[in-house]
Design a protein around this motif. Structure first.
Motif, short mmCIF file in Angstrom:
data_model
loop_
_atom_site.label_atom_id
_atom_site.label_comp_id
_atom_site.label_asym_id
_atom_site.label_seq_id
_atom_site.Cartn_x
_atom_site.Cartn_y
_atom_site.Cartn_z
N ALA A 34 0.81 -1.23 0.00
CA ALA A 34 0.00 0.00 0.00
C ALA A 34 0.84 1.27 0.00
O ALA A 34 0.28 2.37 -0.01
CB ALA A 34 -0.95 0.00 1.20
N ILE A 35 2.16 1.15 0.03
CA ILE A 35 3.01 2.34 -0.08
C ILE A 35 2.84 2.91 -1.49
O ILE A 35 3.01 2.18 -2.48
CB ILE A 35 4.49 2.01 0.18
N PRO A 36 2.50 4.17 -1.64
CA PRO A 36 2.32 4.73 -2.99
C PRO A 36 3.57 4.55 -3.84
O PRO A 36 4.70 4.75 -3.38
CB PRO A 36 2.02 6.21 -2.71
N GLY A 80 -1.10 4.24 1.18
CA GLY A 80 -2.22 4.62 0.34
C GLY A 80 -3.21 3.47 0.24
O GLY A 80 -3.50 2.81 1.23
N VAL A 81 -3.67 3.20 -0.97
CA VAL A 81 -4.65 2.12 -1.17
C VAL A 81 -3.94 0.87 -1.68
O VAL A 81 -2.85 0.94 -2.26
CB VAL A 81 -5.75 2.55 -2.16
N ALA A 82 -4.58 -0.26 -1.50
CA ALA A 82 -4.01 -1.54 -1.92
C ALA A 82 -4.01 -1.64 -3.44
O ALA A 82 -4.84 -1.03 -4.13
CB ALA A 82 -4.82 -2.69 -1.32
N LEU A 83 -3.10 -2.43 -3.98
CA LEU A 83 -3.07 -2.66 -5.42
C LEU A 83 -4.34 -3.35 -5.89
O LEU A 83 -4.90 -3.00 -6.94
CB LEU A 83 -1.85 -3.52 -5.79
N PHE A 84 -4.80 -4.33 -5.13
CA PHE A 84 -6.02 -5.06 -5.44
C PHE A 84 -6.91 -5.04 -4.20
O PHE A 84 -6.79 -5.92 -3.33
CB PHE A 84 -5.71 -6.50 -5.86
N PRO A 85 -7.79 -4.04 -4.06
CA PRO A 85 -8.55 -3.85 -2.81
C PRO A 85 -9.31 -5.07 -2.33
O PRO A 85 -9.41 -5.29 -1.12
CB PRO A 85 -9.49 -2.69 -3.17
#
Length: 492
Positions: free
Chosen positions: A234-236, A381-386
């Protein structure tokens, strides 16, 4: 007196570095590009927990096996289901246990937990006693020959494929045996204290399918601990690229590079984050790939076994494919839950973070420029595959101590094997969180890509290439300073 003066000088340098790497105030137009670059590697807040709100408080054998502290009840249930598929053994097909049959034909372990014991780190076999049988489940030998595959990755060895699997199911022979020896390397710290490093040598014997290609390249890999992987994912991407840009703009020797790799889930080239050479872009790809390569379990993303044309017994072996299971050996829902499980394994809280020796070691760590590769902190940030992770991992202030970049670590650590953009002397900076808990979780503290280092000090002494100057600073320190720096790292 000399020791005290040297310590004072190093601490003064550390304090000066901390001052110059403090984050500039928002809107401060006087802040230079160098200030912004240095801010990436600044010391984090002293009370920061490694995983932010996901952090768990445990320091025993189960310290790596707990879910993120802020998961919902429904997510905890999913975590438990994923855990069962991660740790329970698969069996040879056909079997009455149809949900878990399909092991092999070639394999290294019968479960994910067979390599990542207690979700922790494997250790190399004890090559000091070559007569004793040794488990090799946590030691993977990557194989390749010059050239690249269709996606720009390593080209597989034509007879044995991309890894050396020492075991086979009934009716299938293992690919061969691995034997280890070692070379002793003697050295001294600047204060005259001697040390001995051990460089492993790998010998492949009793090859079941004939000789390997004469230009084969072999790279050993130890299974690492699997905590905090969802947070790393989740690191941008922009933050990781900023690490490379800041290092490129600096005058020092540290010049990290990103790797770009093929991802079976994204179906495109992505930034590499996982694996010892940043040769995997997502936790999903890593998990499905390990099911196939290490256990022999096919999935919708990797539906074909790895048997090569020369391995007739492997090709003829029965499999666990079933029409009711998408024609593969692990269904998507089960594999998704295993990925979710690994994504939400939490880092454990630091121990003794306010101890005087730990704080002193932290200052020395920064003074020696260790943080230029082992970047302390990020905001996720957000996950690659939420759907394969949890929103609870987003927006967390974390301290993994890695830049997730490739660095030339010198000839002593080189494997000579390229992997996508990584060349034979480069390795990804591993996260440092959890290192101090390895003895409690796994009864050892074997570090680096092949487990050759017997603790933090030896791991530092193996550093070369871009990290040679940092290693020399450590080697020049008096014994109390070395002990303090190690104490800091073991508090992470």
């Amino acid at each position: 007196m000399t020791s005290l003066l040297r310590t004072s000088s190093v601490l003064a340098t550390a304090l000066a570095l901390a001052a110059c790497t403090a984050r500039p105030a928002p809107g401060d137009r006087a802040a230079t590009a160098a200030d912004a670059a240095q801010a990436l590697f600044a010391r984090p807040a002293a009370d920061a927990q490694p995983g932010g709100k996901t952090t768990v408080f445990s320091n025993g054998r189960n310290a790596f096996s707990l879910p993120a502290a802020n998961l919902s009840d429904a997510e905890r249930t999913r975590f438990v289901v994923g855990n069962s598929f991660f740790k329970r053994n698969w069996v040879q097909a056909p079997a009455s246990t149809t949900a878990r049959d399909g092991l092999g034909p070639h394999f290294l372990a019968r479960s994910c937990g067979g390599c990542h014991v207690q979700d922790g780190r494997a250790q190399p076999p004890d090559f000091h006693n070559p007569l004793a049988p040794q488990p090799f489940a946590g030691l993977l030998l990557r194989l390749s020959v010059p050239g690249t595959d269709a996606h720009g990755g390593p080209k597989h060895e034509p007879v044995y494929g991309d890894q050396f699997n020492t075991m086979g199911v009934h009716g299938v022979q293992g690919e061969g045996e691995v034997h280890l020896s070692y070379e002793r390397i003697e050295g001294q710290y600047a204060d005259g204290t001697s040390y001995t490093l051990e460089k492993p040598r790998y010998h492949l014997r009793n090859l079941a399918y004939g000789p390997m290609a004469p230009d084969v390249m072999v790279s050993p890999r130890i299974a690492p601990q699997v905590i905090g992987l969802g947070l790393l994912e989740a690191i941008p991407e922009a933050e990781i690229l900023a690490n490379a840009q800041a290092q490129a703009a600096s005058t020092g020797p540290i010049k990290g590079q990103p790797n770009y790799v093929w991802d079976a889930y994204a179906e495109r080239m992505v930034l590499g984050r996982f694996g010892w050479k940043a040769n995997v872009g997502s936790l999903a790809h890593q998990t499905a790939g390990a099911f196939l390569g290490d256990i022999g379990i096919t999935s919708s993303r990797f539906p074909q076994q790895t048997c090569t044309p020369a391995q007739k017994d492997c090709l003829a072996a029965p499999n666990g494919n079933a029409k009711g299971r998408q024609g593969v050996e692990i269904e998507d829902y089960a594999l998704d839950d295993v990925i979710f499980y690994q994504s939400t394994l939490a880092p454990a809280a630091r121990r003794n973070a306010q101890d005087e020796g730990v704080l002193r070691g932290e200052a020395l760590f920064h003074a020696a420029q260790c943080a230029q590769c082992h970047r302390p902190s990020y905001r996720t940030g957000v996950a690659l595959f939420p759907r394969l992770s949890s929103p609870a991992l987003s927006g967390q202030d974390i301290t993994p101590y890695t830049d997730l970049l490739l660095h030339d670590m010198g000839e002593a650590l080189a494997d000579g094997r390229p992997d996508f953009a990584a060349h034979g002397r480069q390795w990804r900076t591993p996260p440092l969180w959890g290192i101090g808990l390895l003895p409690a979780v796994n009864d050892h503290q074997r570090l680096l890509h092949d487990g050759r280092a017997r603790g933090v000090a030896e791991a530092i002494l193996w550093h070369g290439g871009e990290a040679e100057a940092a290693r020399e600073q450590f080697r020049q320190m008096p014994a109390p300073d070395r002990a303090a720096l190690v104490q800091f790292v073991e508090s992470l």
